[in-house]
Design a protein around this motif. Structure first.
Motif, PDB file in Angstrom:
ATOM      1  N   GLY A 235       0.799  -1.040   0.072  1.00  0.00           N
ATOM      2  CA  GLY A 235       0.004  -0.154   0.012  1.00  0.00           C
ATOM      3  C   GLY A 235       0.765   1.293   0.123  1.00  0.00           C
ATOM      4  O   GLY A 235       1.429   1.565   1.130  1.00  0.00           O
ATOM      5  N   PRO A 236       0.990   1.877  -1.195  1.00  0.00           N
ATOM      6  CA  PRO A 236       2.221   3.018  -1.177  1.00  0.00           C
ATOM      7  C   PRO A 236       1.607   4.043  -0.316  1.00  0.00           C
ATOM      8  O   PRO A 236       2.813   4.628  -0.041  1.00  0.00           O
ATOM      9  N   HIS A 237       0.428   4.495  -0.326  1.00  0.00           N
ATOM     10  CA  HIS A 237      -0.029   5.651   0.297  1.00  0.00           C
ATOM     11  C   HIS A 237       0.274   5.389   1.906  1.00  0.00           C
ATOM     12  O   HIS A 237       1.019   6.239   2.595  1.00  0.00           O
ATOM     13  N   ASP A 238      -0.138   4.478   2.423  1.00  0.00           N
ATOM     14  CA  ASP A 238       0.068   4.229   3.948  1.00  0.00           C
ATOM     15  C   ASP A 238       1.474   3.962   4.213  1.00  0.00           C
ATOM     16  O   ASP A 238       1.877   4.429   5.214  1.00  0.00           O
TER      17      ASP A 238
ATOM     18  N   PRO B 163       5.024  11.348   3.023  1.00  0.00           N
ATOM     19  CA  PRO B 163       3.447  11.101   2.525  1.00  0.00           C
ATOM     20  C   PRO B 163       3.642  11.356   1.172  1.00  0.00           C
ATOM     21  O   PRO B 163       4.021  12.592   0.495  1.00  0.00           O
ATOM     22  N   GLU B 164       3.177  10.336   0.191  1.00  0.00           N
ATOM     23  CA  GLU B 164       2.969  10.573  -1.342  1.00  0.00           C
ATOM     24  C   GLU B 164       3.969  10.999  -1.970  1.00  0.00           C
ATOM     25  O   GLU B 164       3.950  11.304  -3.045  1.00  0.00           O
ATOM     26  N   GLN B 165       5.495  10.733  -1.291  1.00  0.00           N
ATOM     27  CA  GLN B 165       6.739  11.049  -2.143  1.00  0.00           C
ATOM     28  C   GLN B 165       7.311   9.884  -2.776  1.00  0.00           C
ATOM     29  O   GLN B 165       8.316   9.383  -2.336  1.00  0.00           O
ATOM     30  N   TYR B 166       6.462   9.215  -3.672  1.00  0.00           N
ATOM     31  CA  TYR B 166       6.595   7.991  -4.391  1.00  0.00           C
ATOM     32  C   TYR B 166       8.010   7.974  -4.994  1.00  0.00           C
ATOM     33  O   TYR B 166       8.448   6.918  -5.550  1.00  0.00           O
TER      34      TYR B 166
END
Length: 270
Positions: free
Chosen positions: A173-176, A184-187
């Motif tokens: 779960g990339p977001h969590d 946060p959300e820095q993929y």
């Protein structure tokens, strides 16, 4: 006859799906023409009652598209309920301990066995006799046990989690995970990419399937498939509809000299 999800994964094939929010039976016809192996039905974040879930599972099973259902919490009784509804695979969220996975294995591989006897089997205190073992294997044939890896605690305990017998796959779960890592959300951050890459390599080395879910960006799916992801869970019907509609409305309005307003471009993601 097409291979089941479990057969495809056992044969080293990729499986492809998307998240479905619409409960319309007509929607399944459009989804069925998209070359998907499965639909992801998320009861953790999407309001849906038991009757609606059962209806969706039966509709998609009839279309030869396997339902993967995420339950609200890693509860074995809820897992058994969605199996009764027709889910081919159960996805348990935010897993961090071996015991949580054992309970999910019990619900997906040993159903309808429950209670003290199931716990004895899961903890190695009892070996099932051949007749019952064969019955349970046939009863749960093709059933998949999947868990979400979404925290640094899960990453730190990953080797032990992956070693639980009966676990078929993990879904990152990339977001969590990014939030839990303080990113946060820095993929695209190197630390995040390094962590995700490490998860994928460990899982695939141990013969466990891996997926990752992004609401958009097919390029990200391709990027991680090259690293070993073989459960391709791409976007959602709501996001894809919104994305295409915004593109078309922008084209139409620009053609007559009008501009998209801020309200027209709001993001929809789950």
């Amino acid at each position: 006859m097409t291979d089941s999800l479990s057969q495809k994964l056992q044969n080293g094939k990729n499986i492809y799906g998307t998240c479905i929010l619409s409960t319309s039976p007509i929607w399944s016809k459009a989804v069925g023409a998209s070359g998907l192996d499965f639909v992801f039905i998320d009861t953790e974040h999407i309001p849906m009652d038991r009757a609606e879930l059962t209806f969706l599972c039966q509709v998609y099973n009839a279309q030869k598209i396997s339902p993967i259902v995420r339950i609200p919490s890693p509860d074995p009784y809820t897992a058994c309920m969605v199996k009764d509804a027709g889910a081919v695979a159960v996805l348990a969220p935010y897993i961090e301990s071996v015991e949580q996975i054992k309970q999910m294995v019990g619900a997906t591989k040993y159903r309808p066995l429950k209670g003290e006897r199931l716990q004895n089997v899961l903890n190695g205190k009892e070996l099932l006799k051949l007749e019952l073992k064969t019955y349970l294997e046939n009863f749960n044939k093709g059933s998949l046990c999947l868990v979400n890896i979404e925290s640094t605690a899960a990453v730190e305990n990953l080797d032990a989690l992956l070693d639980v017998p009966g676990l078929d796959g993990i879904v990152i779960g990339p977001h969590d995970l990014s939030v839990n890592m303080g990113l946060p959300e820095q993929y695209d951050r190197p630390d995040f990419e390094k962590t995700v890459g490490g998860i994928i390599r460990k899982a695939r080395t141990k013969g466990v399937a891996v997926g990752i879910h992004f609401p958009a960006d097919a390029e990200r799916q391709i990027q991680w498939m090259k690293e070993g992801v073989n459960i391709i869970l791409h976007s959602s019907d709501m996001f894809l509809f919104s994305q295409k509609l915004k593109e078309d409305m922008s084209l139409i309005k620009n053609a007559v000299g009008e501009k998209m307003t801020q309200g027209d471009s709001s993001d929809l993601a789950i």
